[in-house]
Design an enzyme around this catalytic site. Structure first.
Site, PDB file in Angstrom:
ATOM      1  NE  ARG A 168      -1.988  -1.772   3.392  1.00 48.15           N
ATOM      2  CZ  ARG A 168      -2.279  -3.005   3.803  1.00 48.15           C
ATOM      3  NH1 ARG A 168      -3.365  -3.588   3.391  1.00 48.15           N
ATOM      4  NH2 ARG A 168      -1.487  -3.653   4.634  1.00 48.15           N
ATOM      5  CG  ASP A 222       6.709  -6.635  -3.079  1.00 44.33           C
ATOM      6  OD1 ASP A 222       6.605  -7.857  -2.874  1.00 44.33           O
ATOM      7  OD2 ASP A 222       6.014  -5.788  -2.487  1.00 44.33           O
ATOM      8  CB  ALA A 281       8.990   0.220   6.647  1.00 42.42           C
ATOM      9  NE  ARG A 282       6.080  -1.709  12.639  1.00 42.07           N
ATOM     10  CZ  ARG A 282       5.225  -0.692  12.454  1.00 42.07           C
ATOM     11  NH1 ARG A 282       5.648   0.463  11.972  1.00 42.07           N
ATOM     12  NH2 ARG A 282       3.948  -0.810  12.776  1.00 42.07           N
ATOM     13  CG  ASP A 291       8.777   7.897  11.175  1.00 40.56           C
ATOM     14  OD1 ASP A 291       8.835   8.832  11.995  1.00 40.56           O
ATOM     15  OD2 ASP A 291       7.716   7.269  10.936  1.00 40.56           O
ATOM     16  CD  GLU A 322       9.552   2.864  17.008  1.00 40.91           C
ATOM     17  OE1 GLU A 322       8.380   3.018  17.357  1.00 40.91           O
ATOM     18  OE2 GLU A 322       9.897   2.809  15.823  1.00 40.91           O
ATOM     19  CG  HIS A 374       6.676   5.051  14.790  1.00 42.61           C
ATOM     20  ND1 HIS A 374       6.905   3.761  15.172  1.00 42.61           N
ATOM     21  CD2 HIS A 374       5.769   4.970  13.783  1.00 42.61           C
ATOM     22  CE1 HIS A 374       6.168   2.931  14.437  1.00 42.61           C
ATOM     23  NE2 HIS A 374       5.465   3.664  13.584  1.00 42.61           N
ATOM     24  CB  ALA A 396       0.482   6.701  11.264  1.00 35.74           C
TER      25      ALA A 396
END
Ligand code: NAD
Ligand code: MLT
Length: 523
Positions: A148, A168, A228-229, A253, A258, A276, A279
């Site tokens: 996405r 991917d 992402a992570r 990010d 964390e 982070h 979002a």
């Protein structure tokens, strides 16, 4: 339904929950406090702060659903939830635009040294030379993970006239073509990109996907972005690559830990960081909160949730078509369970007509749930029904044929037990479920809470006496169907009744001359 919201959730989501459920918002609880109170709740809504550990799940005697307002469920022990039959849902679409925009913002900030220049000016300096930037136009952006967010990043980068390379392994050439993108290998991306951004989940395969070895082959002056992570790009290796000048800069990010406390990424001027924030927009937070709240309300009202991550994912448009068939399939399963006494060996579920054009996996799960729940009780649900069937070595076979039989869509369940087969078929007539076949008898029965099903010889003066048994006991018959396979042979009588019948009544019906078998059904 009692809902606990244990992380701060946008007010819009809480409002939706409050319209239909009892809601407690308790943020900042310690793990012990959460474990102590979780048994009082049917639903739990979290963002990323609350850790829903196995301990929490084991203490959650009444918990049925966990909602994650966001994508990642790294903070939830999904395996433990599945084992306890708890549905885990997330809200994967609500924050994808914000995360993609943050990625682009990070890429631009990195290209023009915006955070560093901001800091320098505010500290009293006017230094225009030190912050010479680079354009992104005509540069190559390597995207690892075209889900996405990766796809949204690609769209935006194309608007900025960048060349795009994608890796991917799980997407088709067709999808890449639709997006006007070239699929390639990780090595190709490493060797030819000016910017590399990762958009995969953190998995065993993606952890440290970019590490010391990968940095050895990158194009000089490449810049990395991770929104992402934490851990997809190894933090120590990235910090080293930036400090050695192999990599021109990075924007990060997300972190392995964390808050990241002593991450080496915090110590480099050419690495810009945000806590982070991918979002963290008003829009994304409203979207994810509303999404999760609506799914919980749907769950409460018996409507299948669209983003249950530990049961098959069904797209919304497909779910619209499948939705009416879930209760039908569950009823067929429940009915079958009451007509069979032997151990199930094999279950065959076939779909014909329009429904067969869709992925009917969830409908099969519903049929299994109905069948197993009747035998094993309420611990069986949409999540664990297939697992239980597998554990019990029951073979489940699904087949689909787009050819319409007697109805535009039909579900047929055959249960094979000890060499014998019991077959039940159903369809939807408008919004009403109908059972249209019982073994080789064609019928048309609206399944109701209480029913009596009797097989009998196909000759006069059997149905009347059976009805009189019920009439004598003041039991109302609200519907009746009789189906015969061959005139003069045997027939089936299905009675919808308004209340339960006891064993004495069943015995009295069984004693009517010509009755071969009788069962009381509860759906
Ligand atoms: P998604 O599931 O839609 O897409 C992930 C893509 O990664 C898929 O296309 C998948 O095929 C691909 N992938 C999986 N393993 C791969 C591998 N080994 N190599 C290459 N590709 C692989 O996920 P999404 O919604 O796009 O989210 C992407 C990431 O962004 C996730 O890690 C998510 O947790 C994170 N995220 C971060 C923020 C934030 O605040 N920073 C916000 C939202 C999402
Ligand atoms: C997510 O998983 O949704 C994002 O990382 C953002 C968040 O954790 O809220």
């Amino acid at each position: 339904m009692k809902v606990l919201v244990s992380d701060s959730l946008s007010e819009e989501g809480v409002r939706i929950l409050k319209q239909d459920t009892e809601v407690d918002v308790k943020t900042g609880m310690s793990p012990e406090e959460l474990i102590a109170c979780i048994k009082n709740y049917d639903a739990l809504v979290v963002r990323s702060q609350t850790k829903v550990t196995r301990g929490v799940i084991e203490a959650a005697e009444n918990l049925k659903i966990i909602g994650r307002a966001g994508v990642g469920v790294d903070n939830i022990d999904v395996e433990a939830a599945t084992q306890h039959g708890i549905i885990v849902i997330n809200a994967p679409e609500g924050n994808m635009i914000s995360a993609a925009e943050h990625t682009i913002a990070m890429m631009m900030a990195l290209s023009r040294n915006i955070p560093q220049a901001n800091q320098s000016l505010k500290s009293g300096k006017w230094d225009r030379k030190q912050f010479m930037g680079v354009e992104v136009r005509n540069k190559t952006l390597g995207i690892i993970g075209l889900g996405r967010i990766g796809a949204e990043v690609a769209r935006r980068a194309r608007g900025m006239e960048m060349n795009i390379l994608v890796y991917d392994p799980f997407i088709s050439e067709q999808r890449a073509d639709d997006l006007g993108i070239k699929l390639t290998s990780v090595d190709d991306i490493l060797q030819h990109s000016d910017y590399i951004t990762v958009h995969t989940p953190l998995t065993k395969e993606t952890r440290d996907m970019i590490d010391t070895e990968q940095f050895k082959i990158v194009k000089p002056n490449v810049r990395f972005i991770n929104c992402a992570r934490g851990g997809i790009i190894n933090e120590e290796a990235l910090a080293m690559a930036v400090s050695s000048g192999q990599v021109a800069g990075a924007a990060v990010d997300v972190f392995v830990n964390e808050p990241p406390d002593d991450s080496p990424l915090l110590k480099q001027d050419n690495i810009i960081v945000t806590p982070h924030l991918g979002a963290s927009t008003q829009e994304a937070q409203i979207n994810v909160a509303v999404d999760v709240a609506e799914q919980i309300i749907n769950y409460k009202n018996g409507i299948t949730v669209k983003n249950a991550i530990n049961m098959p994912y069904v797209q919304q448009d497909v779910m619209k078509i499948l939705q009416p068939y879930l209760p039908l399939a569950e009823k067929i399963g429940k009915l079958a369970a009451q007509l069979i006494e032997d151990k199930y060996e094999r279950i065959e579920i076939s779909y014909s007509g329009k429904i067969a054009e869709k992925d009917t996996g969830p409908v099969t799960v519903a049929a299994l749930k109905g069948l197993l729940e009747f035998v094993m009780g309420p611990s069986v649900n949409y999540v664990n029904a297939p697992v239980i069937a597998k554990e019990r070595k029951i073979t489940v076979v699904e087949s689909r044929s787009k050819t319409e039989e007697s109805y535009s869509s039909m579900i047929t369940m055959s249960i094979i037990t000890d060499g014998r087969t019991k077959t039940i078929a159903g369809t939807m007539v408008g919004v009403n479920p109908r059972v249209v076949q019982l073994d080789d008898y064609n019928i048309d029965v609206m399944p109701s809470r209480h029913m009596i099903i009797a097989t009998h010889e196909d000759h006069p003066n059997i149905i009347g006496p059976c009805c009189m048994v019920l009439g004598k006991r003041d039991i109302n018959i609200s519907g009746m169907q009789v189906g015969s396979n061959k005139p003069g042979n045997t027939a089936i009588m299905v009675l919808n009744i308004d209340s339960e019948v006891d064993d004495d009544i069943l015995k009295e019906i069984k004693d009517v001359k010509g009755i071969l078998d009788v069962k009381s059904i509860y759906l």
